[in-house]
Write an enzyme that holds these catalytic residues in place. Structure first.
Site, PDB file in Angstrom:
ATOM      1  N   LYS A  67     -50.882  37.078  77.185  1.00 10.97           N
ATOM      2  CA  LYS A  67     -50.991  36.329  75.913  1.00 10.97           C
ATOM      3  C   LYS A  67     -50.355  34.906  76.072  1.00 10.97           C
ATOM      4  CE  LYS A  67     -49.010  37.421  71.996  1.00 10.97           C
ATOM      5  NZ  LYS A  67     -48.813  38.046  70.601  1.00 10.97           N
ATOM      6  N   ARG A 110     -51.742  45.024  66.173  1.00 17.03           N
ATOM      7  CA  ARG A 110     -50.669  45.830  67.286  1.00 17.03           C
ATOM      8  C   ARG A 110     -49.255  45.942  66.808  1.00 17.03           C
ATOM      9  NH1 ARG A 110     -46.283  42.543  69.149  1.00 17.03           N
ATOM     10  NH2 ARG A 110     -46.616  41.157  70.767  1.00 17.03           N
ATOM     11  N   ASN A 159     -38.239  41.464  48.782  1.00 12.84           N
ATOM     12  CA  ASN A 159     -38.520  40.190  49.393  1.00 12.84           C
ATOM     13  C   ASN A 159     -37.449  39.184  49.035  1.00 12.84           C
ATOM     14  OD1 ASN A 159     -40.369  39.062  51.313  1.00 12.84           O
ATOM     15  ND2 ASN A 159     -40.399  37.512  49.595  1.00 12.84           N
ATOM     16  N   MET A 219     -39.206  45.418  62.313  1.00  8.80           N
ATOM     17  CA  MET A 219     -40.242  44.999  63.150  1.00  8.80           C
ATOM     18  C   MET A 219     -39.989  43.445  63.155  1.00  8.80           C
ATOM     19  SD  MET A 219     -41.863  47.673  64.087  1.00  8.80           S
ATOM     20  CE  MET A 219     -43.176  46.970  64.825  1.00  8.80           C
ATOM     21  N   ASP A 222     -37.162  39.402  66.696  1.00  6.40           N
ATOM     22  CA  ASP A 222     -37.691  39.433  68.024  1.00  6.40           C
ATOM     23  C   ASP A 222     -37.370  38.231  68.912  1.00  6.40           C
ATOM     24  OD1 ASP A 222     -39.016  37.421  66.639  1.00  6.40           O
ATOM     25  OD2 ASP A 222     -41.139  38.052  66.727  1.00  6.40           O
ATOM     26  N   GLY A 291     -38.615  47.462  67.042  1.00  7.37           N
ATOM     27  CA  GLY A 291     -40.102  46.833  67.483  1.00  7.37           C
ATOM     28  C   GLY A 291     -40.097  45.562  67.957  1.00  7.37           C
TER      29      GLY A 291
END
Length: 320
Positions: A67, A110, A159, A219, A222, A291
């Site tokens: 990707k 995904r 939030n 999640m 990253d 994740g």
């Protein structure tokens, strides 16, 4: 070569199909039938953009590719979303390019599917309340995917910018669940499953917030420096991830590792739980899925959508 345009993805790829593809690739990774290539990510010195490549080879699903894409923070000026990507697949027998696939929606699907796999295998028995931390674009995909794999009765959310909570309320209504905005202390105490999906660079959910049997799908972290969870909470949890090397370097565990609160050896692979080689939750009160997002996930959903597009006659065939 087949081309599946970004505009066609929404009509082809469902959350269920994405879940099936991601569950299978987690299992293949744990069996050492699939592996990711080193990630390249660079600030290009233009438009404040980050650009890079994620790739790998799944010897079980026979998906080979990468990707290419990244983050363009000023894309709203061009009427585009900030994250832009394209997935390229290659024939593992010959090396010839076999497909080019729009990667923007696939990335969202995904990512949500990965947390849903963790919820399927690690959520505490009888979980009823889903807690959402973050109300950005990805949050709606996360909530929909979670509701596909578990029968929640209520959604609560927080939030950092409360004016954005309407997205969570609307998504919960779409899937037929009541929604309530709460503070983080209450969210941690009441939610049985928590999904955090923010771009935070400091802890939001603290160890003291989380009470009782809980599964957390972290999640948002990253990148080196990002953080959503208190390292003490990470240390208290039984931790699983998509890829251990990424977890300790750019994932949520990077901070607990740096502080000496957990060892790399304490981190398990979610794929081992899927395969039945790990007991998963066991007697743990808190489980955590870190994740980080890996290239094999992108290849898995891209290969799946190409197959669907070919069956439906939507994939464009071009000679190169």
């Amino acid at each position: 070569m087949y081309v599946v345009a970004e505009k066609d993805i929404a009509g082809l790829m469902t959350p269920e199909a994405a879940f099936t593809a991601i569950e299978a690739v987690f299992a293949a990774m744990a069996r050492r039938k699939a592996y990711n290539f080193p990630v390249i990510r660079e600030a290009i010195g233009h438009a404040d953009a980050l650009y890079g490549f994620k790739g790998g080879f799944d010897g079980q699903g026979l998906a080979l590719g990468l990707k290419a894409g990244g983050y363009w923070p000023h894309n709203q000026d061009h009427g585009l979303i900030n994250h832009q990507s394209t997935v390229f697949l290659f024939d593992p027998d010959t090396g010839r390019v076999s497909a080019a696939v729009g990667g923007n929606l696939l990335t969202a699907l995904r990512t949500a599917a990965a947390s849903a796999v963790s919820i399927k295998y690690l959520a505490p028995k009888g979980a009823k309340v889903l807690g959402m931390i973050g109300a950005g674009h990805q949050s709606a995909f996360q909530m929909r995917a979670a509701a596909k794999v578990h029968a929640f009765e209520k959604v609560i959310g927080w939030n950092p910018h409360p004016e954005m909570l309407g997205r969570l309320k609307d998504t919960a209504a779409e899937i037929g669940l009541p929604f309530e905005a709460v503070e983080l202390e209450r969210l941690g105490a009441e939610a049985d499953v928590i999904i955090s999906i923010t771009s935070s660079f400091g802890p939001l959910l603290m160890d003291a917030h989380v009470k009782g049997p809980t599964h957390i799908a972290a999640m948002g972290t990253d990148t080196q420096g990002k953080q959503e969870l208190d390292p003490a909470l990470v240390a208290r949890a039984r931790v699983f991830t998509d890829e251990i090397a990424q977890s300790v370097s750019i994932g949520e565990t990077q901070h607990a590792i740096a502080q000496g609160l957990i060892a790399r050896e304490a981190i398990g692979e979610l794929g081992a739980v899927v395969n039945g080689d790990s007991p998963g939750r066991g007697d743990a009160e808190v489980t955590l899925f870190d994740g980080t997002g890996v290239g094999l996930q992108d290849l898995a959903v891209a290969a799946a959508v190409v197959e669907i597009a070919r069956r439906k006659g939507i994939a464009q065939h071009v000679e190169i």
